[in-house]
Write an enzyme that holds these catalytic residues in place. Structure first.
Site, short mmCIF file in Angstrom:
data_model
loop_
_atom_site.label_atom_id
_atom_site.label_comp_id
_atom_site.label_asym_id
_atom_site.label_seq_id
_atom_site.Cartn_x
_atom_site.Cartn_y
_atom_site.Cartn_z
N ALA A 1 0.37 -1.40 0.08
CA ALA A 1 0.22 0.26 -0.43
C ALA A 1 0.84 1.02 0.06
CB ALA A 1 -1.26 0.04 1.58
N TYR B 1 7.60 11.97 -0.08
CA TYR B 1 8.17 10.55 -0.83
C TYR B 1 9.22 9.80 -0.12
CZ TYR B 1 6.93 6.24 -3.61
OH TYR B 1 6.92 5.38 -4.32
N THR C 1 1.73 1.78 -13.34
CA THR C 1 0.56 1.39 -12.85
C THR C 1 0.10 2.70 -12.56
OG1 THR C 1 1.52 2.14 -10.26
CG2 THR C 1 1.74 -0.42 -11.12
P1 NDP Z 1 -1.57 1.60 -7.30
O1 NDP Z 1 -1.36 3.57 -6.88
O2 NDP Z 1 -1.48 0.96 -8.34
O3 NDP Z 1 -1.86 1.21 -5.95
C1 NDP Z 1 -1.56 1.87 -4.60
C2 NDP Z 1 -2.32 1.09 -4.00
O4 NDP Z 1 -2.07 0.79 -2.36
C3 NDP Z 1 -3.72 0.68 -4.41
O5 NDP Z 1 -4.26 -1.10 -4.64
C4 NDP Z 1 -4.47 1.02 -2.60
O6 NDP Z 1 -5.83 0.21 -2.58
C5 NDP Z 1 -3.58 1.11 -1.61
N1 NDP Z 1 -3.24 2.43 -1.00
C6 NDP Z 1 -3.18 3.84 -0.42
N2 NDP Z 1 -3.33 4.03 0.57
C7 NDP Z 1 -3.74 3.15 1.46
C8 NDP Z 1 -4.20 3.71 3.04
N3 NDP Z 1 -4.26 4.60 3.17
N4 NDP Z 1 -4.56 2.22 2.98
C9 NDP Z 1 -4.81 0.72 2.37
N5 NDP Z 1 -4.58 0.33 0.71
C10 NDP Z 1 -4.03 1.80 0.82
O7 NDP Z 1 0.48 1.75 -6.06
P2 NDP Z 1 1.33 1.00 -6.96
O8 NDP Z 1 1.35 -0.08 -7.57
O9 NDP Z 1 2.76 1.49 -7.96
O10 NDP Z 1 2.29 1.20 -5.84
C11 NDP Z 1 2.38 0.20 -5.44
C12 NDP Z 1 3.85 0.40 -3.63
O11 NDP Z 1 4.40 0.57 -4.77
C13 NDP Z 1 3.93 1.42 -2.82
O12 NDP Z 1 3.68 1.77 -1.72
C14 NDP Z 1 4.70 2.66 -3.92
O13 NDP Z 1 5.06 3.84 -3.91
C15 NDP Z 1 5.19 1.38 -4.68
N6 NDP Z 1 6.13 2.19 -5.74
C16 NDP Z 1 5.86 2.14 -7.27
C17 NDP Z 1 6.50 2.16 -8.20
C18 NDP Z 1 5.90 2.79 -9.13
O14 NDP Z 1 7.03 3.17 -9.75
N7 NDP Z 1 4.90 2.28 -9.18
C19 NDP Z 1 8.00 2.57 -8.23
C20 NDP Z 1 8.38 2.62 -6.36
C21 NDP Z 1 7.35 2.48 -5.40
P3 NDP Z 1 -6.95 1.81 -2.25
O15 NDP Z 1 -7.20 2.51 -3.56
O16 NDP Z 1 -7.95 0.72 -3.36
O17 NDP Z 1 -7.37 1.80 -0.97
#
Ligand code: NDP
Length: 264
Positions: free
Chosen positions: A109, A174, A209
């Site tokens: 998350a 971040y 994503t």
């Molecule tokens: P997405 O935006 O596609 O997904 C984010 C996820 O986090 C969703 O499932 C959302 O659930 C959940 N989420 C956000 N806030 C909360 C909260 N307060 N409580 C519970 N769930 C929450 O992001 P990514 O899949 O790209 O990112 C996943 C992880 O990877 C993150 O930690 C991100 O920082 C990290 N990351 C991503 C990169 C990228 O380029 N994409 C690069 C480096 C790291 P919902 O909204 O359904 O509640």
């Protein structure tokens, strides 16, 4: 309350008694509704692991669960949990422990909110730290207690970022949240090694994503050309890394960088 916060395509009694699922390993995946967390859930389900998917929204959780249910006939479970809320993480983790031994925790998350230091407002700062850093800490603190009680070891994978290692313009908070995850995870690995609970970190580069959807096209091309592989990563690339760490019994306290050799 347990029922009201619990959503699944099946009845709880069926889940608890289901023969095909009761002896399976359990993985808790925060952020399992989309992107990287969803890809990890798919991969773990393919590996015969029962997934407990956490997110904030009932509909998106149910969608993910329905899709993952199609992979095999295990009883995967979804629960609503905002990881910023400590009380909510306590209740949800207690409920998960009723399903059986918890073998894996994957903290995916996260949110990104890019802004220059001089423009950052208090609420934005709090939201990033609460979701990315405190959310990860809350979940680990709760689940670890059950892993210790169960005496079967465990595997925790926390999703950080290459930005937490190198920093980036417009991403100071971040980066701080993701660097915090590294320090926290390495400490946990040292503290919990004697209980055979392994804690590792994945530091993804840019992954296709929703999170990167707002980067302008011209900037995307520059980023791609700054990777040796000349592409963005796919969520499945991170799922492969998570699957490796889940199996790697002598690996703990490590950062696995998965960025296609990115030169920021
Ligand atoms: P997405 O935006 O596609 O997904 C984010 C996820 O986090 C969703 O499932 C959302 O659930 C959940 N989420 C956000 N806030 C909360 C909260 N307060 N409580 C519970 N769930 C929450 O992001 P990514 O899949 O790209 O990112 C996943 C992880 O990877 C993150 O930690 C991100 O920082 C990290 N990351 C991503 C990169 C990228 O380029 N994409 C690069 C480096 C790291 P919902 O909204 O359904 O509640």
């Amino acid at each position: 309350e347990w029922y009201s916060r619990y959503y699944c395509t099946s009845e709880i009694s069926k889940i608890k008694n289901s023969n095909n699922s009761s002896n399976k390993e359990i993985a808790v995946i925060t952020g399992g509704t989309r992107g990287i967390g969803y890809a990890i859930s798919q991969k773990f389900a393919q590996n015969g692991i029962r997934c407990v998917i956490l997110g904030r929204n009932k509909e998106t959780i149910e969608n993910s669960i329905k899709n993952i249910m199609m992979i095999n006939d295990l009883e995967h479970v979804g629960m609503v949990c905002d990881v910023r809320n400590y009380g909510e993480t306590v209740n949800v983790c207690e409920n998960i422990s009723k399903l059986g031994s918890i073998n894996y925790l994957i903290n995916a998350a996260g949110i990104s909110s890019d802004n220059l230091v001089v423009k950052l407002k208090e609420q934005e700062i709090n939201n990033i730290i609460q979701t990315n850093l405190l959310g990860t800490i809350f979940m680990c603190n709760n689940i670890v207690k059950y892993m210790i009680k169960q005496k079967q070891g465990g595997c925790i994978i926390n999703i950080s970022s290459v930005i937490g290692i190198d920093g980036n313009v417009g991403q100071s908070v971040y980066a701080a949240s993701k660097a915090g995850i590294i320090g926290y995870s390495k400490s946990l690995a040292k503290e919990l090694g004697s209980r055979n609970i392994r804690v590792n970190i994945i530091a993804p580069g840019f992954i296709e994503t929703d999170m990167i959807s707002e980067i302008p096209e011209n900037k995307k091309e520059i980023i791609k050309s700054n990777t040796a592989l000349n592409r963005f990563g796919k969520p499945e690339d991170i799922a492969d890394a998570a699957s490796y760490l889940a199996k790697a019994q002598f690996v703990t306290g490590q950062i696995l960088i998965v960025d296609g050799c990115l030169n920021i």
